[in-house]
Enzyme design. Structure first.
Site, PDB file in Angstrom:
ATOM      1  N   ASP A 308      -1.796  40.609 -45.702  1.00  0.00           N
ATOM      2  CA  ASP A 308      -2.992  41.124 -45.036  1.00  0.00           C
ATOM      3  C   ASP A 308      -2.534  41.977 -43.841  1.00  0.00           C
ATOM      4  O   ASP A 308      -1.344  42.027 -43.515  1.00  0.00           O
ATOM      5  CB  ASP A 308      -3.897  39.959 -44.586  1.00  0.00           C
ATOM      6  N   GLU A 514     -15.246  38.882 -40.065  1.00  0.00           N
ATOM      7  CA  GLU A 514     -14.105  38.011 -39.746  1.00  0.00           C
ATOM      8  C   GLU A 514     -14.347  37.172 -38.498  1.00  0.00           C
ATOM      9  O   GLU A 514     -15.411  36.593 -38.321  1.00  0.00           O
ATOM     10  CB  GLU A 514     -12.821  38.851 -39.663  1.00  0.00           C
TER      11      GLU A 514
END
Length: 628
Positions: A308, A514
């Site tokens: 990521d 997020e």
């Protein structure tokens, strides 16, 4: 004598011509050669520098044709909101991607790069793209065929901009709605998530019959590379805190969080993205057992594993505290491509020195590069490295907007409809003298789309991209003689003095993504509760909740006549009015348990303390009512 000289010269010229052409013929460039022959031929020609370049993915802001050429960069990405220019057209995107690609093609071996983007609910960074409902809404449809069609439409809209790689789907199983990424999860139930992996053949194409399990597949120029993410357990973190620790037994991990990966791999997913989270205290980005032993060896996954964004930096606390160790831990764990994404020279230098001192074996580098090249060859990137303009008309296409509208109406969950079943409020009559529309989310396209739309954290307002707000959809749906009054937060006096036939309240959460979306209280954004209280206290009302997850509504349910969970529907607001006014019936089912209070969390179907406000799978139905 002269004749002999001419024939000798001719033979020599012929030999030269053959030699030149033999030198030009490269097996790896020949699409007729078997895949493994092409990979092997290219790899034996590559230097360490070229191999490490392939393992590096950088952000477009730091990329240029020159950098692609000088560092042999394997991939470029756009982070959330990273665009060539504001309101960039499909052509602007293509020109940028092709510019980087030309840099890659000018290298000694001409290995093309791949460009990746977070197309998680349509090509959502791009102005004028069709924005589909977020995954939580798609989970409510229980319709894998629909999701597959959405995958195919998304692939076309991504390819319309010259991009070949979508960082989707997120196949997390969100076990706690306090998690800021919960809307990226199709459901708390892994079986629903597994069914929704049908988006993968939509994005990539249907794998050929008798294809070896685990081998990646992308069916040419109208399809994109998909990425199953975030491996593994990202939806199970303690208290739903993003990037936190998932505390669960191996059996629990394999039975709840892993099953969708089995389906993704069987369907030929090309890449798997590793999670920021930890499992029982061990960072996933450094977990050799789950990445190499399980994913690559046990599940026989043959695509590539990608980190990521700055994911390897976060192996240490604080992040980037010992970057050399982070590189070592991530690469030896089995990560093949690293989303660096900014300081690429530090990564390249660090990995090069680790290989040169034998800390990382060449066999590990070769495994990574073989996997990356396999995906590039399989998708036909060597034959068609440059994007053309033949698909630009696919961006925001009417057909795709129609599909998104269908997805919206199938995703809506009717939680309450009247005080008793004999007197339902919905569907609403289109013909009425005067109706009230209220709430912060009724006329705000950005709120309707949620996070990961144009910007990483989402946006506010109606000039952010092209679409239809719920207010605009209501005005276009009701009878021409029906007066529609919109007031964002009216007081009780205004409501009582206006003699409205009924009210529609649209409230919910403001956009987030997020960590910014992590919430311990899960409340509707102010002044939402006040709007519900005023409108529903003064007139018959339907309340539509725009949210990425269940939110606190228990205190208001008794005041609300009809209640609809609309999730984050995207650009096509008419999908909401299609069902509110009875052109179609309600059919969605809760993909998540709707809690009474946050004190109950985490609470999922099957738990011993299960006592929901509305249970998993709940959803009232209505019949279409065309004659209103």
């Amino acid at each position: 004598m002269a004749k002999l000289s001419i024939s000798v010269v001719g033979i020599m010229l012929l030999h030269c011509w053959v030699a030149i052409n033999e030198a030009k013929y490269l097996k790896y460039k020949d699409p007729k050669q078997p895949l493994n022959v092409r990979i092997k031929d290219l790899m034996k020609r590559m230097t360490l520098e070229e191999k490490i370049g392939q393992m590096t993915q950088i952000e477009r802001k730091v990329a240029s044709a020159e950098i692609m050429k000088n560092y042999y960069i394997g991939s470029v990405l756009s982070g959330g909101g990273s665009v060539p220019k504001a309101q960039a057209s499909a052509e602007d995107w293509i020109n940028m991607v092709n510019d980087f690609q030309k840099g890659s093609l000018s290298t000694r071996l001409g290995i093309p790069m791949i460009y990746g983007i977070d197309a998680v609910h349509g090509n959502n960074n791009v102005y004028n793209a069709t924005i589909f409902p977020h995954n939580v809404g798609l989970g409510a449809t229980r319709d894998p065929g629909l999701v597959r069609r959405i995958g195919a439409a998304t692939a076309l809209e991504v390819r319309a901009t010259g991009i070949q790689y979508a960082f989707a789907p997120c196949i997390a199983v969100c076990r706690d709605p306090r998690w800021g990424r919960c809307y990226e999860s199709y459901s708390e139930d892994h079986k629903v998530v597994q069914a929704m992996t049908e988006i993968i053949p939509g994005l990539q194409g249907e794998i050929p019959t008798n294809s070896t399990k685990g081998v990646p597949f992308v069916a040419g120029k109208r399809k994109v590379i998909a990425s199953a993410k975030h491996y593994v357990g990202d939806g199970g973190t303690k208290n739903g805190i993003n990037e936190n620790n998932t505390v669960i037994s191996r059996h629990g991990l394999l039975s709840i969080h892993m099953p969708a990966y089995y389906d993704a791999i069987i369907k030929g997913v090309s890449t798997v993205m590793v999670s920021y989270s930890s499992w029982n205290g061990e960072k996933m980005h450094a977990n050799h057992n789950l990445i190499t032993d399980f994913l690559k060896n046990s599940l026989r996954f043959r695509g590539f594993v990608i980190s990521d964004w700055e994911g390897i930096d976060r192996i240490t606390t604080p992040p980037h505290a010992n970057y050399t160790y982070s590189i070592y831990a991530a690469i030896t764990a089995g990560i093949d491509m690293v989303m660096v994404p900014l300081n690429y020279t530090e990564f390249i230098d660090g990995l090069t020195s680790l290989v040169k001192v034998n800390a990382i074996p060449m066999s590990r580098i070769n495994d990574a590069v073989r996997r990356i090249l396999r995906v590039k060859f399989i998708m036909g990137l060597f034959e068609n490295p440059l994007a053309d303009h033949s698909l630009v008309h696919e961006l925001g296409r009417k057909k795709h907007r129609k599909l998104a509208r269908e997805a919206v109406r199938k995703s809506l969950v009717l939680l309450k409809n009247g005080e008793n079943p004999n007197q339902p409020l919905l569907p609403l009559p289109k013909r009425a003298s005067k109706i009230l529309v209220a709430g912060s989310h009724a006329d705000n396209l950005g709120y309707q789309c949620g996070g990961w739309t144009i910007e990483w954290q989402g946006v506010t307002g109606n000039n952010v991209t092209k679409g239809t707000t719920i207010l605009s959809a209501i005005k276009n749906t009701v009878h021409k003689d029906t007066e529609v009054v919109y007031k964002e937060n009216p007081d009780l006096d205004f409501i009582k003095s206006n003699n409205f036939s009924y009210g529609i309240v649209v409230v919910g959460e403001k956009p987030y993504a997020e960590t910014n979306g992590d919430s311990l209280n899960l409340t509707i954004s102010a002044p939402g509760p006040e709007t519900i209280k005023n409108v529903c206290g003064g007139v018959k009302c339907v309340t539509v909740i725009i949210s990425g997850r269940p939110v606190v509504i228990q205190p208001y349910v008794d005041k609300i006549e009809a209640l609809v969970a609309a999730w984050l529907p995207g650009t096509e607001g008419k999908g909401v009015t299609d069902v509110l006014f009875g052109d179609y019936g309600f059919r969605g089912k809760l993909p998540r348990t709707w809690f009474k209070t946050v004190d109950q969390l985490p609470m999922n179907v099957g738990d011993s303390h299960y006592d929901p406000l509305f249970p998993f799978g709940f959803g009232l139905k209505t019949k279409p009512h065309k004659a209103n």
